[in-house]
Design a protein around this motif. Sequence first.
Motif, PDB file in Angstrom:
ATOM      1  N   VAL A 400     103.873 122.647  -7.805  1.00 48.45           N
ATOM      2  CA  VAL A 400     103.324 121.364  -8.252  1.00 48.45           C
ATOM      3  C   VAL A 400     102.300 120.853  -7.247  1.00 48.45           C
ATOM      4  O   VAL A 400     101.222 120.354  -7.618  1.00 48.45           O
ATOM      5  N   GLU A 401     102.602 120.988  -5.958  1.00 47.49           N
ATOM      6  CA  GLU A 401     101.660 120.547  -4.923  1.00 47.49           C
ATOM      7  C   GLU A 401     100.351 121.328  -5.008  1.00 47.49           C
ATOM      8  O   GLU A 401      99.255 120.758  -4.884  1.00 47.49           O
ATOM      9  N   ALA A 402     100.447 122.643  -5.228  1.00 47.55           N
ATOM     10  CA  ALA A 402      99.234 123.458  -5.363  1.00 47.55           C
ATOM     11  C   ALA A 402      98.436 123.049  -6.599  1.00 47.55           C
ATOM     12  O   ALA A 402      97.195 123.063  -6.573  1.00 47.55           O
ATOM     13  N   MET A 403      99.128 122.695  -7.678  1.00 53.34           N
ATOM     14  CA  MET A 403      98.432 122.241  -8.880  1.00 53.34           C
ATOM     15  C   MET A 403      97.676 120.942  -8.604  1.00 53.34           C
ATOM     16  O   MET A 403      96.544 120.765  -9.068  1.00 53.34           O
ATOM     17  N   VAL A 404      98.305 120.022  -7.867  1.00 53.44           N
ATOM     18  CA  VAL A 404      97.638 118.757  -7.528  1.00 53.44           C
ATOM     19  C   VAL A 404      96.348 119.030  -6.754  1.00 53.44           C
ATOM     20  O   VAL A 404      95.291 118.461  -7.048  1.00 53.44           O
ATOM     21  N   PHE A 495     101.257 115.655 -15.165  1.00 52.75           N
ATOM     22  CA  PHE A 495      99.807 115.432 -15.125  1.00 52.75           C
ATOM     23  C   PHE A 495      99.356 114.846 -16.471  1.00 52.75           C
ATOM     24  O   PHE A 495      98.741 115.548 -17.284  1.00 52.75           O
ATOM     25  N   PRO A 496      99.666 113.569 -16.713  1.00 52.19           N
ATOM     26  CA  PRO A 496      99.381 112.985 -18.038  1.00 52.19           C
ATOM     27  C   PRO A 496      97.896 112.922 -18.380  1.00 52.19           C
ATOM     28  O   PRO A 496      97.538 112.861 -19.561  1.00 52.19           O
ATOM     29  N   ASP A 497      97.034 112.942 -17.381  1.00 55.77           N
ATOM     30  CA  ASP A 497      95.593 112.838 -17.656  1.00 55.77           C
ATOM     31  C   ASP A 497      94.921 114.209 -17.779  1.00 55.77           C
ATOM     32  O   ASP A 497      93.731 114.283 -18.093  1.00 55.77           O
ATOM     33  N   ASN A 540      87.993 136.426 -18.515  1.00 58.08           N
ATOM     34  CA  ASN A 540      87.231 136.060 -17.329  1.00 58.08           C
ATOM     35  C   ASN A 540      86.976 134.556 -17.358  1.00 58.08           C
ATOM     36  O   ASN A 540      86.074 134.089 -18.045  1.00 58.08           O
ATOM     37  N   PHE A 541      87.787 133.803 -16.631  1.00 61.30           N
ATOM     38  CA  PHE A 541      87.678 132.345 -16.616  1.00 61.30           C
ATOM     39  C   PHE A 541      87.053 131.919 -15.283  1.00 61.30           C
ATOM     40  O   PHE A 541      87.718 131.946 -14.236  1.00 61.30           O
ATOM     41  N   PRO A 542      85.784 131.521 -15.267  1.00 63.16           N
ATOM     42  CA  PRO A 542      85.069 131.296 -14.000  1.00 63.16           C
ATOM     43  C   PRO A 542      85.604 130.148 -13.160  1.00 63.16           C
ATOM     44  O   PRO A 542      85.394 130.130 -11.947  1.00 63.16           O
ATOM     45  N   HIS A 543      86.283 129.172 -13.779  1.00 57.22           N
ATOM     46  CA  HIS A 543      86.736 127.999 -13.024  1.00 57.22           C
ATOM     47  C   HIS A 543      88.219 128.070 -12.672  1.00 57.22           C
ATOM     48  O   HIS A 543      88.763 127.115 -12.113  1.00 57.22           O
ATOM     49  N   LEU A 544      88.880 129.178 -12.976  1.00 59.59           N
ATOM     50  CA  LEU A 544      90.311 129.315 -12.728  1.00 59.59           C
ATOM     51  C   LEU A 544      90.540 129.814 -11.299  1.00 59.59           C
ATOM     52  O   LEU A 544      90.097 130.900 -10.930  1.00 59.59           O
ATOM     53  N   THR A 545      91.253 129.008 -10.500  1.00 60.75           N
ATOM     54  CA  THR A 545      91.496 129.390  -9.100  1.00 60.75           C
ATOM     55  C   THR A 545      92.975 129.383  -8.730  1.00 60.75           C
ATOM     56  O   THR A 545      93.311 129.756  -7.603  1.00 60.75           O
ATOM     57  N   LEU A 546      93.860 128.958  -9.617  1.00 61.14           N
ATOM     58  CA  LEU A 546      95.292 128.980  -9.311  1.00 61.14           C
ATOM     59  C   LEU A 546      96.062 129.539 -10.500  1.00 61.14           C
ATOM     60  O   LEU A 546      95.920 129.050 -11.621  1.00 61.14           O
ATOM     61  N   VAL A 547      96.863 130.572 -10.240  1.00 59.96           N
ATOM     62  CA  VAL A 547      97.796 131.093 -11.227  1.00 59.96           C
ATOM     63  C   VAL A 547      99.204 130.847 -10.702  1.00 59.96           C
ATOM     64  O   VAL A 547      99.530 131.237  -9.571  1.00 59.96           O
ATOM     65  N   GLY A 585      90.527 132.384  -5.069  1.00 64.98           N
ATOM     66  CA  GLY A 585      91.683 132.112  -5.909  1.00 64.98           C
ATOM     67  C   GLY A 585      92.987 132.418  -5.196  1.00 64.98           C
ATOM     68  O   GLY A 585      93.021 133.102  -4.170  1.00 64.98           O
ATOM     69  N   ARG A 586      94.071 131.900  -5.762  1.00 67.78           N
ATOM     70  CA  ARG A 586      95.401 132.188  -5.225  1.00 67.78           C
ATOM     71  C   ARG A 586      96.392 132.247  -6.378  1.00 67.78           C
ATOM     72  O   ARG A 586      96.140 131.734  -7.475  1.00 67.78           O
ATOM     73  N   ALA A 587      97.519 132.844  -6.088  1.00 67.26           N
ATOM     74  CA  ALA A 587      98.577 132.961  -7.093  1.00 67.26           C
ATOM     75  C   ALA A 587      99.914 132.705  -6.413  1.00 67.26           C
ATOM     76  O   ALA A 587     100.173 133.229  -5.322  1.00 67.26           O
ATOM     77  N   LEU A 588     100.746 131.912  -7.052  1.00 70.50           N
ATOM     78  CA  LEU A 588     102.081 131.588  -6.552  1.00 70.50           C
ATOM     79  C   LEU A 588     103.103 132.094  -7.556  1.00 70.50           C
ATOM     80  O   LEU A 588     103.043 131.738  -8.740  1.00 70.50           O
TER      81      LEU A 588
END
Length: 719
Positions: A400-404, A495-497, A540-547, A585-588
Amino acid sequence: MKVASVLIPLPVPEAFDYEVPDGLELARGDQVAVPLGPRRLRGVVAEVRETTGSNRRLKGVEGKLDDPPLPERTLDFLEWAARWTLSPPGEMAGVALKGLRAPPPRPERRVRRVGDRRPARATPARAAVLETLSERALPAAELARQAGVSSGVVKGLIDEGVLEIIEVAAEHGFDAPDPRHAPATLNPDQAAAAEAIAGAVGSGFQPILLDGVTGSGKTEAYLEAVARLLSAEPDAQVLILLPEIALTQALIERIAARFGAAPAEWHSGVSPPRRRQVWEAVVGGRVRIVVGARSALFLPFTHLRLIVVDEEHDSSFKQEDGLVYHGRDLAVARARIEGAAIVLASATPSLETLWNARQGRYRWLRLGARHGTAVMPDIRLIDLRQTPPERDHWLSPPLVEAMVETLGRREQVLLFLNRRGYAPVVLCRACGHRLTAPDTDSWLVEHRYTGRLVCHLTGFSMPRPARCPECGAADSLVAVGPGVERVEEEARSLFPDARIAVFSSDTAPDARSARELIRRMTDGEIDILVATQAAAKGHNFPHLTLVGVVDADLGLRGGDLRAAERTWQLLTQATGRSGRHDKPGRALLQTWTPDHPVLQALQHGDREGFVETELAEREAASLPPWGRLAALILTGEKAEAVEDTAAALAAAIPNAERLEVYGPADAPLALVRGRRRKRLLVRADRDVDLQAFLRAWLARVKIPGSVRLTVDVDPYSFL
């Protein structure tokens, strides 16, 4: 007299013989009409031979059909595939003829001039029509549009006899690809791979493993090889196989951008009339590039020079229902029969393919780095024993912290869980009953979007009941475990918004909806994508940096031979969606077993260590790729008939060395759609002729009509 052996597109064990009438010339591959009982069927001539006489009275071939014959090597492939899979050859021929099921397109009605006739009354509008038409023939509506007049002007000229309506055969051309249209800029590794592939094409059968990390540009490399091939041989044909329909559109767009023309498309989402057009264009040599699913292997290519199996490791290439075969293995066989090159491309090659490359059977080309400035994602394990989620939640505090942090940088998050629906199990708190589908052992999965319980095996669904069907307790049913819908619910509460979407076969059931969801993700219209394996392949998602992998242990449960391999492949592919462009990018990976060898190998990027360990375990047990497997599955509505047939098979096992038979035993899913299931498993050393053993074995036992036998050579499912 002449006798034709004809393959009938039915599950019959051999070709049927028919007398060839005098004056009718037939050859191998010709399509003919033949009688079978009261029916008149289409068939394919497998052989024509002279005979001096016969004790049998043969029916005659009724006629040769106008449709093109199957090419010789296509027919060779069908017969080989039938022998390899122990399938009826007629059934294989039926797959090859599937494209002809739709009727031919109706002739088009067009308008043309009648000689030099002129209208009695000349007007500017009429003059525009005659000038536009000139010597051509056009549809009336198109003629009016091009001339800038109303349809009434055209109709008036027809009524006056100046123009006439004719019918012409419908033409559906396929634009030729231009190899020089938009060449890609390749890095040295890609250029070397493209050159090697192109050079192999002219050398007969050449199997090649294109082994590149996620984002290394494997597609660009093999497309450049295709361009070089088409430059050298403009009439060459290329087949590119993909494991899922959802991937086809992105590749079609890339091919169209590279070559200035879209390839032909072949999969279950293509309409029957269009499939007929593609089939006829392939056999007529009018199509250069075909992109399709595994069934495209059976198209009647006349000059097939290169086959590409993209994501070759993917289990979707294995067809489990009906005609059972593995598309990757049959693709290699088709390339061998055609004398063509074949490229098996993957970031996570199957152990069988890696073993063949190590043995020198396949040429091994490697792309070890991502294209451009992109680097591989940083992979970390989250030990849920140390930092578990809150009660009734599924996302741990570190995730959750990484998502924030990621959303704060206006970057995208992918939450990966390979489980559809809201919850995989629904049980009663009062009596412990687990809800299953009728006449099936499969558990019902709750889907909150639709308010229904669904069996993912049979498709059965029902509204969520208010009472337990076993004990009658009210409001006692609870959902156990997470699916993607439940993870989405939690993400929305945190993340309601955020703009959140779910990508699974439920939310994107067809190619069109999948394309739209992929477009939204690519264009940055989604902040958090909660997805099953539908999003883990080739996108190929150019703006994706967290999995964030919600349950990294999921695929490791159970006794499947390939459980570790599949988990390695799936999690490598899923985490590989991260950081594919200029942003790191990173993955958890959330796990209760962080010490598991698969997860340790993923964290440290130690593919070689994982492969060595897995191959050693397989070798110790003489399992694929060191050995071979085949499964015999018996199904029937009556348990006694299935039991008796299984016992008869067990009693009839031929003596054979370096081969074992296990079972019969109840299948893990012993009841499906009201049919009981028994399995036998054969393990043989690699050099044993497994198909010959199976044929000799099955010839000893008569399978009753109430029991169905399915033979699965090299099984991928053990359910």
